[in-house]
Design an enzyme around this catalytic site. Structure first.
Site, PDB file in Angstrom:
ATOM      1  N   GLY A   8       0.821  -1.198   0.000  1.00 24.04           N
ATOM      2  CA  GLY A   8       0.000   0.000   0.000  1.00 24.04           C
ATOM      3  C   GLY A   8       0.857   1.251   0.000  1.00 24.04           C
ATOM      4  O   GLY A   8       2.086   1.198   0.017  1.00 24.04           O
ATOM      5  N   ALA A 107      -4.742  -3.214  -7.829  1.00 18.94           N
ATOM      6  CA  ALA A 107      -4.480  -4.636  -7.599  1.00 18.94           C
ATOM      7  C   ALA A 107      -5.019  -5.104  -6.255  1.00 18.94           C
ATOM      8  O   ALA A 107      -5.473  -6.247  -6.116  1.00 18.94           O
ATOM      9  CB  ALA A 107      -2.980  -4.911  -7.695  1.00 18.94           C
ATOM     10  N   ASP A 108      -4.966  -4.237  -5.243  1.00 16.51           N
ATOM     11  CA  ASP A 108      -5.496  -4.619  -3.933  1.00 16.51           C
ATOM     12  C   ASP A 108      -7.000  -4.819  -3.994  1.00 16.51           C
ATOM     13  O   ASP A 108      -7.545  -5.733  -3.343  1.00 16.51           O
ATOM     14  CB  ASP A 108      -5.125  -3.583  -2.872  1.00 16.51           C
ATOM     15  CG  ASP A 108      -5.555  -2.169  -3.250  1.00 16.51           C
ATOM     16  OD1 ASP A 108      -5.804  -1.887  -4.434  1.00 16.51           O
ATOM     17  OD2 ASP A 108      -5.627  -1.319  -2.330  1.00 16.51           O
ATOM     18  N   ARG A 109      -7.696  -4.039  -4.814  1.00 18.85           N
ATOM     19  CA  ARG A 109      -9.142  -4.176  -4.947  1.00 18.85           C
ATOM     20  C   ARG A 109      -9.492  -5.470  -5.680  1.00 18.85           C
ATOM     21  O   ARG A 109     -10.476  -6.133  -5.349  1.00 18.85           O
ATOM     22  CB  ARG A 109      -9.728  -2.959  -5.671  1.00 18.85           C
ATOM     23  CG  ARG A 109      -9.326  -1.634  -5.042  1.00 18.85           C
ATOM     24  CD  ARG A 109      -9.987  -0.453  -5.679  1.00 18.85           C
ATOM     25  NE  ARG A 109     -11.350  -0.292  -5.156  1.00 18.85           N
ATOM     26  CZ  ARG A 109     -12.130   0.736  -5.449  1.00 18.85           C
ATOM     27  NH1 ARG A 109     -11.707   1.672  -6.276  1.00 18.85           N
ATOM     28  NH2 ARG A 109     -13.347   0.816  -4.944  1.00 18.85           N
TER      29      ARG A 109
END
Length: 257
Positions: A8, A107-109
């Protein structure tokens, strides 16, 4: 073993998986000045702390928003002779997106959407309390379809402290009352209960738009536990959701060959 990396803007979360089992997890600051040498040394320290060997890692999977650090992580993967994959276009074949611009979805989503469907079913709504507060919506077919992005709790508090000289930095804790009794408690109410109220309101509207009041609501991110103490909007609190999604995407890629 797989080392899953959720990089992040503020913190980098890491999870070591043996198959589907999460063996250990860590967090460290996301410092854009880190070199491959510094990352390698930190990794060795984390592994040594828990009696683990870095030699056991044979693959690294990344979900990240800091391109220059991704390059350094790739260099570390090369050093320890680990395969490396990046969540994004490389993994599009095993993820499901119904977005106007799929390539622009973080990408985290994507990892959150995969983990939500895999472990909690669809439809689902993920509220991720990180540098930003991301809300990810997964439809009944398991596709990520969109959501919302708002300033994170720490960003809001930092901005408040910077703009209001008399308001010193306050520790992030769930307040006991909705009516603050002093300045410090008032800030906690505004920050923590305010974030909870925003999540409640947006989740309610999103469920209505989905036409599915039964959508599972999952809270994740470093501050999820604190906010969850101030609301009953969440069905599940899973602080490891993103790295579990990264692991699942890697597993699907291995099956794809």
């Amino acid at each position: 073993m797989l080392l899953a990396i959720d990089m992040g803007n503020t913190q980098t979360a890491m999870g070591l998986f043996d198959g589907d089992e999460l063996v250990q997890s860590w967090r460290m600051p996301t410092d854009r000045s880190y070199t491959a040498d510094e990352i390698h040394v930190r990794l060795m320290g984390f592994f040594k702390m828990y009696g683990l060997s870095l030699d056991a890692v044979d693959a690294i999977a990344f979900a990240g928003v800091v391109p220059q650090l991704s390059r350094e992580w790739h260099a570390v993967a090369d050093r320890i002779a680990a395969d490396a994959i990046v969540i994004g276009p490389q993994t599009a074949a095993v993820t499901k997106l119904r977005a106007a611009r799929p390539q622009a979805v973080g990408a985290d989503r994507v990892a959150n959407a995969v983990a939500a469907e895999t472990f909690y079913g669809a439809p689902a709504i993920v509220v991720d309390f990180g540098t930003a507060t991301n809300i990810d919506v997964i439809d009944e077919d398991g596709y990520y379809i969109g959501g919302a992005i708002a300033p994170g709790i720490r960003i809001s508090m930092d901005a408040l402290a910077a703009r209001a000289a008399k308001l010193a930095s306050v520790p992030l804790e769930a307040p006991e009352h909705a009516i603050g009794r002093d300045t410090e408690e008032c800030i906690k109410v505004g920050a923590v209960m305010g974030a909870a109220a925003m999540a409640e309101g947006l989740v309610t509207r999103m469920k209505r738009e989905l036409g599915r009041e039964d959508a599972t609501v999952i809270a994740t991110g470093g501050l999820a536990g604190i906010v969850a103490d101030s609301t009953d909007a969440f069905d599940v609190v899973d602080g490891q959701l993103t790295i579990k999604g990264i692991c699942e995407i890697y597993r699907r890629m291995q099956e794809l060959g």
